[in-house]
Design an enzyme around this catalytic site. Structure first.
Site, PDB file in Angstrom:
ATOM      1  N   ASP A  19      55.108  52.696  51.536  1.00 25.24           N
ATOM      2  CA  ASP A  19      55.257  53.636  50.418  1.00 25.24           C
ATOM      3  C   ASP A  19      53.913  53.942  49.780  1.00 25.24           C
ATOM      4  OD1 ASP A  19      55.225  50.897  49.515  1.00 25.24           O
ATOM      5  OD2 ASP A  19      55.766  51.607  47.526  1.00 25.24           O
ATOM      6  N   GLU A  26      56.421  48.605  48.018  1.00 31.28           N
ATOM      7  CA  GLU A  26      55.533  47.661  47.340  1.00 31.28           C
ATOM      8  C   GLU A  26      55.193  48.165  45.946  1.00 31.28           C
ATOM      9  OE1 GLU A  26      51.379  46.142  46.282  1.00 31.28           O
ATOM     10  OE2 GLU A  26      52.148  48.179  46.519  1.00 31.28           O
ATOM     11  N   GLU A  27      55.045  49.478  45.824  1.00 32.85           N
ATOM     12  CA  GLU A  27      54.521  50.064  44.593  1.00 32.85           C
ATOM     13  C   GLU A  27      55.472  49.958  43.405  1.00 32.85           C
ATOM     14  OE1 GLU A  27      51.584  50.858  44.282  1.00 32.85           O
ATOM     15  OE2 GLU A  27      50.755  51.541  46.181  1.00 32.85           O
ATOM     16  N   HIS A  71      45.811  55.269  43.622  1.00 35.23           N
ATOM     17  CA  HIS A  71      46.704  55.909  42.649  1.00 35.23           C
ATOM     18  C   HIS A  71      46.043  57.092  41.945  1.00 35.23           C
ATOM     19  CE1 HIS A  71      49.369  52.040  42.167  1.00 35.23           C
ATOM     20  NE2 HIS A  71      48.973  52.247  43.420  1.00 35.23           N
ATOM     21  N   ASP A  90      46.304  53.749  50.248  1.00 38.67           N
ATOM     22  CA  ASP A  90      47.073  52.629  49.723  1.00 38.67           C
ATOM     23  C   ASP A  90      48.539  52.861  50.086  1.00 38.67           C
ATOM     24  OD1 ASP A  90      48.221  50.584  48.252  1.00 38.67           O
ATOM     25  OD2 ASP A  90      47.873  51.533  46.313  1.00 38.67           O
ATOM     26  N   ASP A 143      45.115  45.258  51.368  1.00 33.76           N
ATOM     27  CA  ASP A 143      45.569  46.081  50.249  1.00 33.76           C
ATOM     28  C   ASP A 143      44.648  45.958  49.042  1.00 33.76           C
ATOM     29  OD1 ASP A 143      47.219  47.884  49.017  1.00 33.76           O
ATOM     30  OD2 ASP A 143      48.849  46.476  48.619  1.00 33.76           O
ATOM     31  N   HIS A 157      52.343  47.961  53.492  1.00 30.92           N
ATOM     32  CA  HIS A 157      53.493  48.668  52.921  1.00 30.92           C
ATOM     33  C   HIS A 157      53.421  50.162  53.237  1.00 30.92           C
ATOM     34  CE1 HIS A 157      51.410  50.312  49.258  1.00 30.92           C
ATOM     35  NE2 HIS A 157      50.731  49.181  49.282  1.00 30.92           N
TER      36      HIS A 157
END
Length: 413
Positions: free
Chosen positions: A81, A174-175, A380, A140, A198, A79
């Site tokens: 994003d 995805e997030e 994150h 990520d 991931d 992904h």
């Protein structure tokens, strides 16, 4: 292109996901990155489709000359994003790590301390990619993008490596709900199975994750002036408060681990007239998930019996299912990945994933998709970091899986 340089280039494009943007992708930076990746794939010899919603699909044709050999088509999905915890631009830096703390930002006194992040000691003597302490790193999932792209570069530069048809898929957002994977036309890929990269440290592999759903619950009250409120005022805020208090106290994210499910009250807003809460439910076991679903529905019904019809309304939104349901019927992708890890000197570490990933959606759509390590840590967080050797190992794993799938061409059927 060097894999580190490739990764750093991707981090310079701000692709922060924007919750409730009402569009896909939710941020313009994801389209910018998608266009860059599409061109890089073309330069590597893949045919490329730029699909709706900035979804990129690249195809590398099989180089197996014997048409009688049946080699699986494998899709690699990442992904574009990054999480919305921080929306600032990323200023990544590469440090030579010889132990101890890492000063991320001297001016702001932002330090990654070994005491808080003891896993750092596993990477002494390595180079580590970190932030300047003001943003996420974006490993990520841009580390996965770099790893997949580098693997395609290796295959181009080493045509003697046999491989079947390869699909490279980059999706947005995805997030904020696995939205890109949900928008992806999976049958059109014509892939036998897929992988995402991931999860975190070297060796991690996921082939089971949550069943997940989200409840948007609305409480309706009745306003009245306090001087004449007796018997008339119905406080929606207190209804919401009472509802929350009736959820099992020990079954919250902060009290659970491993395969323990939970209820998570993650949003609340309102007034006396109307209040709303958002409650997530999670469980690895389908029966446990259904029990949580029914509990919330029955609790809402009991409020309506107690306080009157239409006091509470429930909007249930399923999010994703446990990928294990798909992978139990097809263990080949998992076995192949485990063998490939061992072949490149990586000890596999199977973990139940207390979260979702694009592969959960793909698996539900009929494309079995385990989740493999990308090598990064502390997703994150401003303390997100990516050891260079881990970045390289993940890309090596991609090549090894493709090569092994070609050499075991009949066994996936």
């Amino acid at each position: 292109m060097d894999i580190v340089e490739r990764f750093l280039n991707y981090t310079r494009i701000n692709t922060t996901a924007v919750p409730d943007a009402g569009r896909l992708p939710s941020s313009d930076g994801q389209t910018v990155l998608a266009n860059l990746l599409a061109q890089e794939l073309r330069d590597l010899g893949l045919s490329v489709e730029m699909r709706a919603h900035s979804i990129v699909v690249g195809t590398l044709q099989s180089n197996i000359k014997d048409a009688s050999r049946k080699v699986p088509t494998i899709a690699w999905v990442a992904h574009m994003d990054t999480s919305s915890e921080y929306n600032t631009d990323t200023h990544a830096q590469v440090v030579a790590y010889n132990g101890g703390d890492i000063v991320l930002n001297k001016e702001r006194d932002i330090v990654m301390r070994l005491e808080e992040f003891p896993e750092l000691q596993n990477y002494q003597g390595d180079r580590i990619i970190v932030t300047d302490g003001t943003s996420l790193l974006g490993a990520d999932n841009k580390s996965a993008i770099a790893e997949i792209m580098h693997a395609m570069q290796v295959l181009r530069d080493n045509p003697q490596i046999e491989h079947g048809t390869v699909k490279v898929v980059f999706v947005p957002d995805e997030e904020i709900g696995l939205l890109g994977a949900k928008a992806l036309d999976v049958p059109s890929l014509e892939a036998d199975f897929a992988y995402t990269l991931d999860c975190c440290a070297v060796g991690e592999i996921v082939y089971e994750n949550w069943n997940a759903g989200e409840f948007h619950i609305t409480f309706r009250g009745q306003t009245a002036h306090p001087m004449s409120a007796k018997g008339k005022l119905r406080n929606a805020i207190l209804y919401a408060q009472q509802f929350i208090a009736m959820l099992p106290a020990g079954e919250r994210p902060e009290y659970t681990e491993n395969r323990e499910g939970y209820y998570w009250v993650k949003g609340i807003q309102g007034s006396v007239a109307e209040a709303k809460i958002v409650v997530d439910i999670r469980d690895f076991i389908k029966a446990g998930y259904e029990a949580r679903h029914q509990f919330l529905q029955k609790l809402a019904a009991s409020f309506n019996q107690l306080y009157g019809e239409q006091t509470v309304s429930v909007d249930y939104r399923p999010m994703y299912r446990n990928a294990a349901e798909s992978l139990q019927g097809n263990r080949y992708p998992v076995e192949l990945a485990l063998e490939a890890m061992k072949a490149i000197g990586v000890e596999p570490n199977a973990i139940p994933m207390r979260g979702g990933y694009d592969g959960a959606v793909l698996s539900e759509k009929g494309l079995p998709c385990p989740n493999l390590f990308c090598g990064a840590h502390n997703f994150h967080s401003i303390y997100e970091f990516l050891p260079v050797r881990s970045l390289q190992k993940a890309s090596e794993m991609v090549v090894e899986i493709l090569q092994r799938a070609a050499s075991r061409s009949e066994e996936h059927r």
